[in-house]
Design a protein around this motif. Structure first.
Motif, PDB file in Angstrom:
ATOM      1  N   ARG B  92       7.852 -25.272   7.269  1.00  0.00           N
ATOM      2  CA  ARG B  92       6.649 -25.858   6.698  1.00  0.00           C
ATOM      3  C   ARG B  92       6.006 -24.910   5.689  1.00  0.00           C
ATOM      4  N   ASP B 352     -13.301 -21.060   7.055  1.00  0.00           N
ATOM      5  CA  ASP B 352     -12.641 -22.360   6.969  1.00  0.00           C
ATOM      6  C   ASP B 352     -13.602 -23.511   6.684  1.00  0.00           C
ATOM      7  N   TYR B 356     -12.944 -25.702   3.568  1.00  0.00           N
ATOM      8  CA  TYR B 356     -12.521 -27.070   3.874  1.00  0.00           C
ATOM      9  C   TYR B 356     -13.292 -28.048   2.997  1.00  0.00           C
ATOM     10  N   LEU B 360      -9.928 -26.553   0.351  1.00  0.00           N
ATOM     11  CA  LEU B 360      -9.023 -25.465   0.711  1.00  0.00           C
ATOM     12  C   LEU B 360      -9.086 -25.269   2.223  1.00  0.00           C
ATOM     13  N   GLN B 361      -8.580 -24.152   2.718  1.00  0.00           N
ATOM     14  CA  GLN B 361      -8.679 -23.894   4.152  1.00  0.00           C
ATOM     15  C   GLN B 361      -8.871 -22.407   4.422  1.00  0.00           C
ATOM     16  N   GLY B 362      -9.164 -22.086   5.668  1.00  0.00           N
ATOM     17  CA  GLY B 362      -9.539 -20.725   6.046  1.00  0.00           C
ATOM     18  C   GLY B 362      -8.535 -19.658   5.661  1.00  0.00           C
ATOM     19  N   ARG B 363      -7.254 -20.019   5.704  1.00  0.00           N
ATOM     20  CA  ARG B 363      -6.242 -19.032   5.375  1.00  0.00           C
ATOM     21  C   ARG B 363      -6.282 -18.640   3.893  1.00  0.00           C
ATOM     22  N   GLU B 386      -0.426 -22.223   5.435  1.00  0.00           N
ATOM     23  CA  GLU B 386       0.436 -23.305   5.896  1.00  0.00           C
ATOM     24  C   GLU B 386       0.136 -24.514   5.037  1.00  0.00           C
ATOM     25  N   ALA B 461      -3.264 -36.215   2.973  1.00  0.00           N
ATOM     26  CA  ALA B 461      -4.068 -36.041   4.178  1.00  0.00           C
ATOM     27  C   ALA B 461      -4.291 -34.555   4.397  1.00  0.00           C
ATOM     28  N   SER B 462      -5.479 -34.201   4.867  1.00  0.00           N
ATOM     29  CA  SER B 462      -5.764 -32.779   5.049  1.00  0.00           C
ATOM     30  C   SER B 462      -4.847 -32.242   6.143  1.00  0.00           C
ATOM     31  N   ALA B 463      -4.304 -31.078   5.884  1.00  0.00           N
ATOM     32  CA  ALA B 463      -3.348 -30.488   6.818  1.00  0.00           C
ATOM     33  C   ALA B 463      -4.100 -29.915   7.999  1.00  0.00           C
ATOM     34  N   PRO B 464      -3.473 -29.916   9.163  1.00  0.00           N
ATOM     35  CA  PRO B 464      -4.142 -29.318  10.315  1.00  0.00           C
ATOM     36  C   PRO B 464      -4.361 -27.828  10.084  1.00  0.00           C
ATOM     37  N   PHE B 465      -5.527 -27.362  10.464  1.00  0.00           N
ATOM     38  CA  PHE B 465      -5.793 -25.924  10.373  1.00  0.00           C
ATOM     39  C   PHE B 465      -5.821 -25.356  11.782  1.00  0.00           C
ATOM     40  N   LEU B 466      -4.926 -24.444  12.023  1.00  0.00           N
ATOM     41  CA  LEU B 466      -4.838 -23.811  13.332  1.00  0.00           C
ATOM     42  C   LEU B 466      -4.759 -22.325  13.094  1.00  0.00           C
ATOM     43  N   MET B 467      -5.526 -21.583  13.846  1.00  0.00           N
ATOM     44  CA  MET B 467      -5.507 -20.153  13.628  1.00  0.00           C
ATOM     45  C   MET B 467      -5.403 -19.479  14.978  1.00  0.00           C
TER      46      MET B 467
END
Lengths: 101, 646
Positions: B92, B352, B356, B360-363, B386, B461-467
């Motif tokens: 991914r 994030d 968001y 964008l996202q936290g990463r 990711e 679609a917004s990608a899942p954010f997992l940290m």
């Protein structure tokens, strides 16, 4: 897993707790309450990041705090995992009564 | 699958040939180091190879891999490749794709590995063991390194590693890579690999989250594997480490509703302070060193075209890159401490929510923070993002962050055109306010661009954010130091080559056509003519041909314009503090044009290194050209508006 119909009589993958009848969303679980994951309401192509980190139906989750902006931080298998509350709303869980795993 | 087999043989066969051009001798066995992020894989790599590592770039794949040489006690040598941390093999992220390609022997320029060392953090054993099965399916000799064993014991955990190894069907080693404990078992494994390298089968390889022996839908594949691992781990008497008290206590501050954001902001301010204030004396030192060594060299050489090429071309080119090294080192020292201590994951969680909102996202937080020093390392660090759409959006907006190469230009123009007056009492003057405004302008453009991208080209679609939040750990000075060496190598190589090339070409353009065997006056040189040709296009912005020449020359790197304007105006030893240069600029530009030039530099992608890195990281010209065109358009329109309004 999205097609698994939730039913009070049907136990989750490895949970046989008597109090496992109330189904709720991870986002609504109070802190320090251990729950077992029943179902992930996400499209298949978004599942892998969760699965790879051990968030699988049958696993135990315990929200242990919230981030400053209200996103849940959960303990799963000894790791801490931060997720957005939107995603926590897609995780269907049931209570576990026999205390932390 | 004959074609796969063919490709595999090709890769293996190609390697001795490639190597022999560099160093003769038999092919060295290659061992791949893999593991989840934060499992201590790179620390182990550094332990095994020390400084005998090189960062290699491979065509096609967009990433440098870390290859190091481990010297065995009996003089045997093998090569280790440190692969990016991964949680699985879904390919991914770019990191996952690279790891998969190398393991499958499909990465260009590197052979198929002969053995695998899989490093896991034993304090978080269960999820980390999910990598074991896919790796074992490769059929390579494998060592499972149970890292951070000391921490498991210190936190009252336990495990019978013999049972675990037997049940998984893999050899194990208990280590603590940070302190270097338990490395003997790793060395023993490497020794055996070095001795038995001839026996590796060259069959087709594939690594995937879903077993190829028993293909299942993804969720069942995971559930099945998970149950099996849970059974094995139980059998091996695994007692998970108790929660880390220190981590809980620190998290109750760093993720606190009030204190969390305060600490976060304070750290961001500290990083800025470090890269702008504390780096300045070091940068001045490097600059002085370069110019004095250049002058010393110049006095020893006869006055020929060669001396001019060496001093004005090569020396100036190398110098313009080297001068940023202290700043980049300080930035990476800070980021390294934040990352290795485990804080960066928390910062990403806090960031994030804001990121968001703009798509964008936290990463993306770490790359964008790095971009305030330089976009090149920022774009490289976006690999951990990711989801490909998020990664592209991150690297697309990174060059809008005010990198340090813009500062000399800003400093010169602000000093020349903005009179110092008080704005907020003694705290803020007009000049500082202008500088802050330019930072804000860049950040706003980034927010706008990310927002627009996520609604057009990168819609989805917004990608899942997992940290994952690793336990807090004290960073190891050894790892930090090695990382700094590594980062500076990458920066110098990436930025150095292209800037050197462009400065030499630009210098060449100031030397032709020759007039009576001499270099022409700059106005009549090829570069000067280019300035004249583009004058009609930039006249609406209030710029004349001189600024045009400056703009062309700053294509290599933004700060080059300062030196070029010095040459054009015939000002000796010009830098951004030169009063003579400021006076000449005041004569040629009015306030509107000066502000237009500031705006132009805030937006335009005047940096060939960034374009080159973009091309590598997106594996094509589409994104860098789009980005260059977009930023140029924005710069032109912005400058036009500024000139027209003022």
């Amino acid at each position: 897993m999205t097609d698994l119909v939730p039913s009070p009589t049907r136990p989750a993958v490895d949970s046989t707790e008597p109090d496992a009848s109330v189904e709720l969303r991870l986002a609504d679980v109070p802190l320090r309450q251990v729950v077992v994951l029943v179902r992930i309401d996400l499209p298949d192509d978004q599942l892998e990041p969760l699965l790879e980190r051990g968030v699988l139906p049958g696993c135990r989750l315990c929200p242990i705090r919230r981030s400053p902006f209200g996103d849940p931080i959960v303990r799963v298998d000894g790791s801490l995992l931060a997720l957005r509350r939107e995603m926590a709303g897609c995780l269907c869980v049931r209570r576990v009564t026999d205390g932390p795993h | 699958m004959p074609d796969l087999l063919g490709a595999d043989c090709h890769a293996v066969a190609e390697r001795p040939a490639r190597r022999s051009t560099v160093e003769a001798g038999p092919r060295r066995p290659l061992v791949a180091l893999i593991g989840p992020p934060n499992s201590g894989k790179s620390t182990l790599f550094n332990r095994l190879t020390g400084l005998r590592q090189k960062v290699a770039n491979y065509p096609g794949v967009t990433v440098e891999k870390h290859i190091g040489r481990a010297r065995l006690p009996d003089e045997g040598v093998l090569e280790l490749v440190d692969l990016p941390g991964v949680n699985g093999f879904s390919a991914r992220t770019l990191d996952e794709r690279i790891t998969r390609d190398v393991l499958e022997g499909r990465a260009e320029g590197i052979g198929a590995p002969d053995a695998v060392v899989l490093v896991v953090d034993v304090t978080r054993l269960e999820p980390q063991l999910m990598l074991v099965e896919p790796v074992l399916e490769l059929g390579l000799p494998t060592l499972l390194v149970l890292n951070m064993w000391d921490e498991l014991e210190a936190r009252n955990g336990g495990l019978d590693d013999h049972v675990l190894g037997r049940r998984l069907g893999v050899r194990t080693a208990r280590t603590n890579a940070r302190s270097g404990r338990g490395l003997e078992e790793v060395w023993a494994f490497l020794r055996e690999v070095a001795d038995g390298v001839a026996g590796t089968d060259g069959g087709p390889r594939a690594v995937s989250n879903v077993s190829r022996h028993a293909p299942l839908p993804i969720i069942e594949a995971f559930a099945t594997r998970r149950r099996r691992i849970a059974g094995i781990v139980d059998e091996a008497g695994y007692r998970p480490a108790g929660p880390s008290r220190l981590s809980e206590r620190l998290d109750s501050i760093f993720l606190h509703r009030v204190w969390g954001p305060i600490v976060f902001t304070a750290l961001v301010v500290l990083v800025f302070q470090a890269i702008f204030t504390w780096a300045t004396p070091l940068m001045d030192g490097v600059e002085a060193l370069i110019s004095s060594s250049g002058q010393a060299l110049a006095t020893r050489l006869p006055d020929t075209w060669f001396r001019a090429l060496l001093i004005d071309g090569v020396w100036a080119g190398v110098g313009s890159v080297l001068v940023f090294l202290p700043q980049i080192l300080i930035l990476f020292l800070f980021l390294g401490i934040l990352e290795d201590s485990g804080y960066m994951a928390r910062a990403a969680v806090i960031a994030d929510r804001m990121m968001y909102r703009v798509g964008l996202q936290g990463r993306a937080f770490l790359p964008l923070l790095s971009a305030y020093a330089c976009a090149v390392p920022a774009i490289l660090s976006a690999r951990t993002v990711e989801n490909e759409r998020d990664r592209l959006a991150t690297i697309f907006v990174a060059p809008f962050m005010t990198c340090s190469a813009r500062l000399p230009v800003y400093a010169l123009l602000i000093a020349a055109f903005i009179p110092e007056r008080r704005v907020l009492g003694p705290f803020l003057g007009t000049r500082a306010a202008t500088l802050l405004g330019l930072y804000a302008l860049g950040a706003l453009a980034a927010v706008f661009t990310a927002f627009a991208l996520k609604r057009t080209l990168l819609r989805g679609a917004s990608a899942p954010f997992l940290m994952e939040l690793p336990p807090y750990r004290l960073p190891s000075p050894r790892s930090l130091a090695l990382r700094l060496v590594d980062r500076s190598r990458i920066f110098l190589r990436r930025a150095g080559r292209i800037i050197l090339l462009v400065t030499v070409v630009l210098w060449g353009l100031t030397q032709i056509p020759r007039i009576g065997g001499q270099a022409p006056p700059i106005e009549r040189s090829a570069l000067g003519r280019a300035g004249h040709v583009m004058e009609p296009a930039i006249a609406p912005l209030g710029f004349d041909w001189r600024i045009g020449v400056g703009l062309v020359s700053s294509l290599a790197a933004r700060e080059v314009i300062v030196g070029t304007l010095g040459t054009i105006y015939g000002v000796e030893n010009s830098d951004e503090t030169s009063m003579a240069l400021q006076a000449r600029l005041q004569r040629d530009l009015d306030l509107g044009a000066a502000v237009a030039l500031l705006v132009f530099f805030a937006f335009a992608l005047q940096c060939m290194s960034t374009v080159a890195v973009m091309r590598r990281e997106t594996a094509g010209w589409k994104w860098p050209l789009l980005q260059w065109g977009y930023m140029l358009t924005l710069a032109y329109v912005g400058a036009l508006a500024a000139n027209w309004l003022l």
